[in-house]
Design an enzyme around this catalytic site. Structure first.
Site, mmCIF file in Angstrom:
data_model
loop_
_atom_site.group_PDB
_atom_site.id
_atom_site.type_symbol
_atom_site.label_atom_id
_atom_site.label_comp_id
_atom_site.label_asym_id
_atom_site.label_seq_id
_atom_site.Cartn_x
_atom_site.Cartn_y
_atom_site.Cartn_z
ATOM 1 N N ILE A 52 61.062 87.178 -14.338
ATOM 2 C CA ILE A 52 60.006 87.823 -13.534
ATOM 3 C C ILE A 52 59.248 86.793 -12.704
ATOM 4 C CG2 ILE A 52 57.908 89.228 -13.595
ATOM 5 C CD1 ILE A 52 60.417 90.738 -14.484
ATOM 6 N N GLY A 53 58.846 85.704 -13.321
ATOM 7 C CA GLY A 53 58.095 84.671 -12.605
ATOM 8 C C GLY A 53 58.852 84.153 -11.393
ATOM 9 N N LYS A 58 53.818 94.296 -21.062
ATOM 10 C CA LYS A 58 53.443 95.475 -21.859
ATOM 11 C C LYS A 58 52.662 95.130 -23.123
ATOM 12 C CE LYS A 58 57.670 96.617 -22.453
ATOM 13 N NZ LYS A 58 58.340 95.812 -21.416
ATOM 14 N N GLU A 74 50.620 97.301 -12.520
ATOM 15 C CA GLU A 74 51.617 98.287 -12.105
ATOM 16 C C GLU A 74 53.011 97.970 -12.651
ATOM 17 O OE1 GLU A 74 51.396 101.291 -9.914
ATOM 18 O OE2 GLU A 74 53.244 101.384 -11.069
ATOM 19 N N LYS A 115 54.994 101.762 -23.281
ATOM 20 C CA LYS A 115 54.690 102.201 -21.915
ATOM 21 C C LYS A 115 53.863 103.483 -21.888
ATOM 22 C CE LYS A 115 58.667 99.827 -19.961
ATOM 23 N NZ LYS A 115 60.128 99.919 -19.784
#
Lengths: 338, 338
Positions: free
Chosen positions: B11-12, B124, B148, B224
């Site tokens: 992700i980073g 999360k 988001e 989630k």
């Protein structure tokens, strides 16, 4: 937050009902003190700078058909004069759609900007015909212009693309943007009925209009894709740039054949670079675009998020007013930060 | 706009790639001059108050595995110290999810608020475990907190509900929030294969993780729906409040039987008043919730707009970074108005 409402038909009354329902919530959640200072229809206006009695306004309209009959504060002033002279923060423009010349909405919107008001509209006409011109007025007078309700009713697409997906380039949009035709095609497919029979039934149920031309010819969908192209794809197009075909030639046999091959037929509006098109298309049965009944759907193809699909109710007075309410809140939040 | 990135995994690196790709666009469209002033991983950090060379950072990470090896400006400082001492506007928290205790993300997020930084997270863990606590820090230090990307990757749901649908009360949410299990069930259904076979294949393709427990047990989906319940339905719940069942007991025979009756089986997360549940459910084949492959979908039921459905890619490094980018833009726009 002082609101002027112009247009007191199905949408206008929906807006007033939603404001009534949400007034306490808006105060509690956002600190918004919302007053409707004027309501205009073709008969004239009801004006109260301290805020109209909304129950009374709805009752007067229902019983007498004319808002000018509002006790004490009803006047026969035309909307143009109310917009120009009355102090207010936002004009909510909810007059009937005119796809020929965008009037009287276009005049009202420009007047509102000129007299220092932000504008919310649910009206496809002026947006499909004069998007750039209207935007330039908003810019010149440094006012906010919002129109989420003009495409897809309660299906959030414009603000979704511009804000929720901010940073994404929208490369392509494809969707069902007219609930009436989707209702007709769904019913023809499910019950093996021909177009005229289903159209007649839909008219009797009030789902299709007495004059259904704009819907079934694809013109309504075309107006909507023009708005999307201009507002979220930075294009500069009008309805004349759209290749349009309607659904009147679709037969139940064609639908049955499509089904056998794993497809259905939908009236699809499509925008991409160098292509604006409305027409019946084959859609795979398991495609997210295959939504039923009077639902609307839009598939956005973007550079980062890739495909994003949104489905919602394309019509209905409360549903459409939901989009207008979101626009009211957005304007309020932007105003209160300045 | 000075950004500190903590976590330099999939992700980073996606975030850095997206920033590289969109830097000119952000300047042109929003006037935003975005600088990444620090990147931290478990080895240490690279710090440059004038903005790091992002190509170089990606190259160092790729070749040496450690951002602390960044020439001249690489240091062995822990992330906590970087967050606390370095001047920056926003912390982007992209460390691995820890569903047991939310660390180290939780500590980083709180530190960022305390040292005057807004926070964006894709994580999360801390949100599912400590939502109210984290929100209270954001409030206390008057900082913006956006997340988001934590639910549904590129599928825009949190900001959609809070902003695009502002004014609506979200009454119920139902959806497929885990792409891995959706991929497995779709493949089992289409090719009549059993769970273990498909799982193995998905692992080989990198679609399922080596340890797939969180996905297939329903735990990931549960985290989630807790985030959705707390953030868009004003609830105050944790993962312990969710009734959870996974998909390991679904057979191809069950899917075939469901199909014959006009249904499919999906791992559905559901939130409504007094009910938080994750488990396999029968979904009609023509329901908008029946999306295929690794797509995510959420159906919101609201008081005004009624049902609104959104579909998008639940995973992928660029897709998830798209959600983070939208959060960056939103924070920038709010900052520049203050």
């Amino acid at each position: 937050m002082k609101v002027i409402l112009v247009g007191f038909g199905v949408i206008g009354r929906g807006v007033i009902n939603v404001i009534k329902r949400k007034r306490e919530y808006l105060k509690k959640r956002y600190g918004m003190d919302l007053k409707v200072v004027a309501i205009c229809d073709s008969s004239g206006a009801a004006i109260d700078e301290n805020g109209l009695d909304l129950d009374l306004a709805l009752e007067v309209k229902k019983k007498k058909g004319k808002i000018a009959e509002y006790p004490d504060k009803g006047v026969s002033l035309p909307a143009t004069e109310v917009i120009e002279t009355l102090d207010g923060d936002v004009l909510i423009e909810a007059t009937p759609t005119n796809i020929e010349n965008g009037e009287p909405a276009k005049t009202y919107i420009i007047q509102a900007f000129k007299s220092g008001k932000h504008v919310i509209t649910a009206n496809k006409g002026p947006l499909a015909l004069y998007f750039q011109e209207l935007m330039s007025y908003a810019k010149k007078y440094n006012k906010i212009f919002r129109y989420e309700a003009s495409v897809g009713g309660a299906m959030p697409i414009i603000n979704l693309a511009r804000e929720t997906l901010a940073g994404n380039e929208i490369i392509e949009i494809k969707g069902i943007l007219n609930g009436t035709t989707n209702y007709i095609l769904t019913k023809m497919e499910r019950e093996n009925l021909d177009f005229d029979t289903v159209l007649k039934e839909a008219q009797e149920l009030g789902i299709a209009e007495t004059d259904p031309y704009q819907d079934i010819s694809g013109l309504d969908t075309a107006a909507k894709i023009v708005i999307l192209a201009n507002s979220i794809m930075d294009m500069n197009v009008t309805i004349k740039d759209v290749k349009i075909e309607g659904i009147t030639r679709i037969t139940p046999e064609a639908l049955t054949m499509a089904n056998k091959g794993g497809y259905t037929i939908k009236l699809i509006g499509e925008v991409k670079k160098n292509k604006l098109e409305v027409g019946p298309k084959l859609i795979p049965l398991d495609d997210p675009l295959n939504v039923k009944g009077s639902l609307n759907v839009a598939k956005l193809y973007t550079d980062l998020a890739k495909e994003v699909i949104v489905v919602g109710r394309g019509a209905g007075s409360i549903e459409t007013s939901s989009a207008i309410l979101s626009d009211i809140i957005s304007i309020y939040l932007q105003m209160s930060k300045q």
